[in-house]
Design a protein around this motif. Structure first.
Motif, PDB file in Angstrom:
ATOM      1  N   SER A  22     -12.842  -3.371  37.358  1.00 50.07           N
ATOM      2  CA  SER A  22     -11.828  -4.394  37.022  1.00 50.07           C
ATOM      3  C   SER A  22     -12.474  -5.610  36.384  1.00 50.07           C
ATOM      4  O   SER A  22     -11.960  -6.166  35.406  1.00 50.07           O
ATOM      5  N   ASN A  23     -13.629  -6.021  36.905  1.00 46.91           N
ATOM      6  CA  ASN A  23     -14.340  -7.175  36.323  1.00 46.91           C
ATOM      7  C   ASN A  23     -14.806  -6.878  34.907  1.00 46.91           C
ATOM      8  O   ASN A  23     -14.748  -7.737  34.016  1.00 46.91           O
ATOM      9  N   ASN A  26     -11.939  -7.124  32.640  1.00 47.81           N
ATOM     10  CA  ASN A  26     -11.614  -8.549  32.435  1.00 47.81           C
ATOM     11  C   ASN A  26     -12.551  -9.163  31.401  1.00 47.81           C
ATOM     12  O   ASN A  26     -12.125  -9.935  30.538  1.00 47.81           O
ATOM     13  N   GLN A  29     -11.474  -7.993  28.007  1.00 44.29           N
ATOM     14  CA  GLN A  29     -10.284  -8.731  27.555  1.00 44.29           C
ATOM     15  C   GLN A  29     -10.670 -10.131  27.075  1.00 44.29           C
ATOM     16  O   GLN A  29     -10.131 -10.627  26.089  1.00 44.29           O
ATOM     17  N   ASN A  30     -11.609 -10.770  27.780  1.00 38.85           N
ATOM     18  CA  ASN A  30     -12.060 -12.107  27.367  1.00 38.85           C
ATOM     19  C   ASN A  30     -12.744 -12.052  26.002  1.00 38.85           C
ATOM     20  O   ASN A  30     -12.586 -12.954  25.177  1.00 38.85           O
ATOM     21  N   SER A 137      -3.008 -12.633  31.048  1.00 40.04           N
ATOM     22  CA  SER A 137      -4.072 -11.663  31.269  1.00 40.04           C
ATOM     23  C   SER A 137      -4.868 -11.997  32.532  1.00 40.04           C
ATOM     24  O   SER A 137      -5.124 -11.141  33.372  1.00 40.04           O
ATOM     25  N   ILE A 138      -5.229 -13.281  32.650  1.00 37.92           N
ATOM     26  CA  ILE A 138      -5.979 -13.714  33.843  1.00 37.92           C
ATOM     27  C   ILE A 138      -5.131 -13.528  35.095  1.00 37.92           C
ATOM     28  O   ILE A 138      -5.613 -13.067  36.142  1.00 37.92           O
ATOM     29  N   LYS A 141      -4.990  -9.825  36.050  1.00 31.92           N
ATOM     30  CA  LYS A 141      -6.264  -9.376  36.631  1.00 31.92           C
ATOM     31  C   LYS A 141      -6.424  -9.909  38.053  1.00 31.92           C
ATOM     32  O   LYS A 141      -6.869  -9.201  38.955  1.00 31.92           O
ATOM     33  N   SER A 142      -6.041 -11.188  38.258  1.00 27.84           N
ATOM     34  CA  SER A 142      -6.160 -11.790  39.593  1.00 27.84           C
ATOM     35  C   SER A 142      -5.229 -11.088  40.572  1.00 27.84           C
ATOM     36  O   SER A 142      -5.602 -10.822  41.722  1.00 27.84           O
ATOM     37  N   ARG A 145      -6.695  -7.688  41.424  1.00 26.17           N
ATOM     38  CA  ARG A 145      -7.827  -7.835  42.339  1.00 26.17           C
ATOM     39  C   ARG A 145      -7.342  -8.159  43.756  1.00 26.17           C
ATOM     40  O   ARG A 145      -7.819  -7.600  44.741  1.00 26.17           O
TER      41      ARG A 145
END
Length: 203
Positions: A22-23, A26, A29-30, A137-138, A141-142, A145
């Motif tokens: 997942s990280n 992320n 995506q960044n 997006s953030i 993801k959060s 998680r």
């Protein structure tokens, strides 16, 4: 019990791999977002160059208008106020072309203003879209998680440091090897272990 430890370790490692995956997603995506921002900045720089060129043309037009106005003023000042004047064909043609030129310049100026307004709207829209997309997006993801962590907690499991698990596994292997090699001494240890486990269960 050894099988349970292995299964718990396997589940823990799988969950840890999912979090790492997942990280990594992320981070990807960044990176994509950074590329999108770079593209928008390139577009902004191109628009800036176009607007600077338009400003240069507008400045030239203003200088031209001032020059024409001066010429007209001089022409008007040179015309006698009480003399009937008949314009020659060349003069009429010149004035006609001059009027057409002025109309064309006005259209060009208004076009430049329209392009500027459009560029500002595109810039604001692009920045707003990029910011909202990044926030969503953030947030996604959060939430993912947090869902994973909540699911782990609901199952009564925890996430441990990989180094701690490795140390624990090595210590367990050492103890098991010692028990096999020292069965008589191991009886005291096993009795202590059973008593400790029973006291924990009573608590």
């Amino acid at each position: 019990m050894e099988n349970e430890n292995k299964e718990s370790k396997s589940n823990g490692m799988e969950l840890l791999e999912n979090v790492i995956k997942s990280n990594m997603e992320n981070i990807e995506q960044n990176i994509k977002l950074q590329f999108a921002i770079d593209d928008h900045m390139t577009l902004l720089n191109d628009l800036k160059i176009i607007l600077e060129d338009g400003q240069s043309i507008n400045n030239e037009t203003i200088v031209f208008f001032k020059l024409v106005q001066t010429k007209i003023t001089e022409l008007i000042a040179s015309i006698p106020t009480q003399t009937e004047m008949v314009l020659s064909k060349e003069t009429k043609d010149y004035l006609d072309s001059f009027v057409k030129n002025i109309k064309w310049k006005k259209k060009f100026i208004w076009s430049g203003i329209g392009v500027f307004v459009f560029a500002v709207v595109v810039l604001i829209t692009s920045v707003n879209f990029s910011i909202n997309w990044y926030k969503e997006s953030i947030k996604a993801k959060s939430e993912l998680r947090q869902d994973i962590l909540n699911e782990i907690a609901d199952e009564g499991k925890k996430i441990y440091d990989e180094n701690e698990i490795k140390i624990l596994s090595e210590n367990t292997q050492v103890i098991q090897l010692w028990i096999r090699n020292n069965p008589k001494k191991a009886e005291d240890f096993l009795r202590f272990k059973d008593g400790y486990k029973a006291s924990k269960e009573n608590e």
